[in-house]
Write a protein that holds these residues in place. Structure first.
Motif, PDB file in Angstrom:
ATOM      1  N   ALA A  62      29.099 -12.388  35.498  1.00 40.47           N
ATOM      2  CA  ALA A  62      29.916 -12.098  36.677  1.00 40.47           C
ATOM      3  C   ALA A  62      29.064 -11.637  37.856  1.00 40.47           C
ATOM      4  N   LEU A  63      27.890 -11.090  37.573  1.00 42.69           N
ATOM      5  CA  LEU A  63      27.012 -10.585  38.636  1.00 42.69           C
ATOM      6  C   LEU A  63      26.198 -11.698  39.290  1.00 42.69           C
ATOM      7  N   THR A  64      26.221 -12.890  38.704  1.00 43.88           N
ATOM      8  CA  THR A  64      25.409 -13.992  39.240  1.00 43.88           C
ATOM      9  C   THR A  64      26.114 -14.748  40.360  1.00 43.88           C
ATOM     10  N   GLY A  65      27.419 -14.538  40.493  1.00 46.24           N
ATOM     11  CA  GLY A  65      28.171 -15.276  41.500  1.00 46.24           C
ATOM     12  C   GLY A  65      28.814 -16.539  40.985  1.00 46.24           C
ATOM     13  N   THR A  66      28.675 -16.830  39.684  1.00 49.41           N
ATOM     14  CA  THR A  66      29.288 -18.037  39.126  1.00 49.41           C
ATOM     15  C   THR A  66      30.808 -17.944  39.199  1.00 49.41           C
ATOM     16  N   ASP A  67      31.449 -19.097  39.284  1.00 44.95           N
ATOM     17  CA  ASP A  67      32.907 -19.143  39.315  1.00 44.95           C
ATOM     18  C   ASP A  67      33.499 -19.054  37.911  1.00 44.95           C
ATOM     19  N   ARG A  68      32.821 -19.717  36.976  1.00 45.77           N
ATOM     20  CA  ARG A  68      33.310 -19.787  35.603  1.00 45.77           C
ATOM     21  C   ARG A  68      32.156 -19.636  34.625  1.00 45.77           C
ATOM     22  N   ILE A  69      32.531 -19.416  33.365  1.00 42.06           N
ATOM     23  CA  ILE A  69      31.595 -19.539  32.265  1.00 42.06           C
ATOM     24  C   ILE A  69      32.153 -20.582  31.305  1.00 42.06           C
ATOM     25  N   GLU A  70      31.261 -21.233  30.567  1.00 42.01           N
ATOM     26  CA  GLU A  70      31.685 -22.116  29.481  1.00 42.01           C
ATOM     27  C   GLU A  70      31.203 -21.510  28.173  1.00 42.01           C
ATOM     28  N   LEU A  71      32.139 -21.123  27.330  1.00 38.15           N
ATOM     29  CA  LEU A  71      31.777 -20.558  26.035  1.00 38.15           C
ATOM     30  C   LEU A  71      31.250 -21.653  25.114  1.00 38.15           C
ATOM     31  N   TYR A  72      30.091 -21.403  24.536  1.00 39.77           N
ATOM     32  CA  TYR A  72      29.445 -22.336  23.623  1.00 39.77           C
ATOM     33  C   TYR A  72      30.082 -22.180  22.242  1.00 39.77           C
ATOM     34  N   THR A  73      30.790 -23.213  21.787  1.00 39.03           N
ATOM     35  CA  THR A  73      31.687 -23.067  20.647  1.00 39.03           C
ATOM     36  C   THR A  73      31.151 -23.604  19.310  1.00 39.03           C
ATOM     37  N   GLU A  74      29.864 -23.875  19.201  1.00 38.99           N
ATOM     38  CA  GLU A  74      29.343 -24.401  17.939  1.00 38.99           C
ATOM     39  C   GLU A  74      29.579 -23.428  16.785  1.00 38.99           C
ATOM     40  N   ALA A  75      29.332 -22.139  16.998  1.00 34.64           N
ATOM     41  CA  ALA A  75      29.493 -21.161  15.917  1.00 34.64           C
ATOM     42  C   ALA A  75      30.944 -21.107  15.441  1.00 34.64           C
ATOM     43  N   TYR A  76      31.874 -21.197  16.381  1.00 32.70           N
ATOM     44  CA  TYR A  76      33.293 -21.237  16.008  1.00 32.70           C
ATOM     45  C   TYR A  76      33.586 -22.450  15.138  1.00 32.70           C
ATOM     46  N   ALA A  77      33.141 -23.615  15.583  1.00 31.67           N
ATOM     47  CA  ALA A  77      33.411 -24.847  14.845  1.00 31.67           C
ATOM     48  C   ALA A  77      32.765 -24.830  13.463  1.00 31.67           C
ATOM     49  N   LYS A  78      31.557 -24.312  13.383  1.00 35.65           N
ATOM     50  CA  LYS A  78      30.815 -24.274  12.119  1.00 35.65           C
ATOM     51  C   LYS A  78      31.520 -23.395  11.094  1.00 35.65           C
ATOM     52  N   ASN A  79      32.139 -22.313  11.556  1.00 31.98           N
ATOM     53  CA  ASN A  79      32.737 -21.337  10.640  1.00 31.98           C
ATOM     54  C   ASN A  79      34.259 -21.427  10.547  1.00 31.98           C
ATOM     55  N   TYR A  80      34.840 -22.392  11.229  1.00 35.08           N
ATOM     56  CA  TYR A  80      36.298 -22.497  11.283  1.00 35.08           C
ATOM     57  C   TYR A  80      36.910 -22.624   9.896  1.00 35.08           C
ATOM     58  N   PHE A  81      36.343 -23.475   9.049  1.00 31.92           N
ATOM     59  CA  PHE A  81      36.926 -23.701   7.729  1.00 31.92           C
ATOM     60  C   PHE A  81      36.530 -22.622   6.711  1.00 31.92           C
ATOM     61  N   VAL A  82      35.581 -21.781   7.091  1.00 33.26           N
ATOM     62  CA  VAL A  82      35.189 -20.661   6.224  1.00 33.26           C
ATOM     63  C   VAL A  82      36.170 -19.510   6.408  1.00 33.26           C
ATOM     64  N   ASN A  83      36.355 -19.117   7.666  1.00 34.15           N
ATOM     65  CA  ASN A  83      37.301 -18.050   7.998  1.00 34.15           C
ATOM     66  C   ASN A  83      37.598 -18.150   9.495  1.00 34.15           C
ATOM     67  N   LYS A  84      38.685 -18.812   9.816  1.00 34.32           N
ATOM     68  CA  LYS A  84      38.949 -19.103  11.226  1.00 34.32           C
ATOM     69  C   LYS A  84      39.217 -17.842  12.040  1.00 34.32           C
ATOM     70  N   GLU A  85      39.793 -16.816  11.413  1.00 32.54           N
ATOM     71  CA  GLU A  85      40.059 -15.580  12.148  1.00 32.54           C
ATOM     72  C   GLU A  85      38.750 -14.898  12.551  1.00 32.54           C
ATOM     73  N   LEU A  86      37.816 -14.847  11.610  1.00 33.34           N
ATOM     74  CA  LEU A  86      36.518 -14.269  11.933  1.00 33.34           C
ATOM     75  C   LEU A  86      35.747 -15.151  12.904  1.00 33.34           C
ATOM     76  N   ALA A  87      35.893 -16.452  12.752  1.00 34.68           N
ATOM     77  CA  ALA A  87      35.162 -17.383  13.606  1.00 34.68           C
ATOM     78  C   ALA A  87      35.565 -17.247  15.065  1.00 34.68           C
ATOM     79  N   ILE A  88      36.837 -17.027  15.291  1.00 29.53           N
ATOM     80  CA  ILE A  88      37.312 -16.994  16.675  1.00 29.53           C
ATOM     81  C   ILE A  88      37.258 -15.611  17.306  1.00 29.53           C
ATOM     82  N   ALA A  89      37.115 -14.577  16.496  1.00 26.97           N
ATOM     83  CA  ALA A  89      37.189 -13.205  17.011  1.00 26.97           C
ATOM     84  C   ALA A  89      36.241 -12.934  18.183  1.00 26.97           C
ATOM     85  N   PRO A  90      34.948 -13.296  18.104  1.00 27.31           N
ATOM     86  CA  PRO A  90      34.070 -13.018  19.248  1.00 27.31           C
ATOM     87  C   PRO A  90      34.447 -13.797  20.498  1.00 27.31           C
ATOM     88  N   TYR A  91      35.079 -14.947  20.317  1.00 31.21           N
ATOM     89  CA  TYR A  91      35.493 -15.752  21.469  1.00 31.21           C
ATOM     90  C   TYR A  91      36.694 -15.131  22.177  1.00 31.21           C
TER      91      TYR A  91
END
Length: 244
Positions: free
Chosen positions: A149-178
């Motif tokens: 937010a301090l850089t002046g950017t309008d948006r961020i894009e969350l990098y979702t590989e970790a979510y996708a990798k862990n979705y079938f292991v435990n989707k609740e834990l996978a999505i929590a940081p996002y």
């Protein structure tokens, strides 16, 4: 209109260019594919040109800019001067800045917005002064979101590989940081995009649980699915996932 119906689908067409380049010529036709994606309901087109032009060629960017009518998103490594000049020459709706290394197969991490904060502030200003909306690639870390937010950017894009990798292991834990990162983005007034390894298995759950999700950029999985379902039906399926 609820949150999910507002989440836009931007189709990354890099893989179409990879297929074309494998044989030379213009089959499949990249511009026609982009126009078809739009006609089938996609709300944006994404490309990620690299200096070796192994998929998207620089001329493709000019051709697409002249042809498409939805939001054009050019993503890439802003530390490459040729990329900066390409974006400024085409003035897309959005530029997404990723910290790729030269020759990298695909993006695999977000910016350290604390360490590179001053650099990001300077390069983001270049694009914003040209009237281009800026999004930067970040990992789902609230500290990185706050620093973004301090850089002046309008948006961020969350990098979702970790979510996708862990979705079938435990989707609740996978999505929590996002979820946490998305809430932080709202608190610091940043728009929110997401992308990388999102597909027909994990997209609906992600869209349903991430507050303020404006856009997802999906390429590899969508193009692979289109081999089985056809491009029009595939885009329809992805849009259905975003509608909840």
């Amino acid at each position: 209109m609820d949150q999910h119906s507002q989440t836009k689908l931007s189709v990354n067409i890099n893989k179409i260019a990879t297929l074309r380049n494998s044989r030379g010529g213009n089959n499949p036709d990249l511009v026609k594919t982009a126009l078809d994606c739009e006609s089938f309901g996609a709300q944006g087109i994404t490309v990620h040109p690299r200096p070796d032009e192994r998929h998207i060629r620089y001329q493709d960017v000019f051709d697409l800019k002249a042809a498409i009518s939805t939001e054009f998103n050019i993503e890439g490594n802003c530390q490459e001067e040729s990329f900066v000049q390409l974006v400024l020459a085409n003035k897309p709706a959005q530029v997404t800045l990723v910290p790729d290394a030269l020759g990298q197969i695909t993006s695999n991490h977000g910016w350290d917005t604390i360490k590179h904060g001053q650099y990001l502030k300077e390069i983001i200003a270049v694009f914003k002064d040209a009237g281009i909306r800026v999004s930067i690639f970040v990992d789902p870390d609230p500290r990185m979101v706050e620093a973004a937010a301090l850089t002046g950017t309008d948006r961020i894009e969350l990098y979702t590989e970790a979510y996708a990798k862990n979705y079938f292991v435990n989707k609740e834990l996978a999505i929590a940081p996002y979820i946490q990162a998305a809430r932080t983005a709202q608190q610091v007034s940043l728009g929110l995009n997401a992308g990388h390894d999102l597909d027909l298995h994990n997209l609906r759950y992600f869209a349903q649980n991430i507050p303020g999700l404006l856009e997802v950029s999906i390429g590899h999985a969508l193009i692979c699915d289109s081999l089985y379902f056809g491009l029009e039906a595939t885009i329809g399926r992805y849009l259905d996932q975003l509608r909840g």
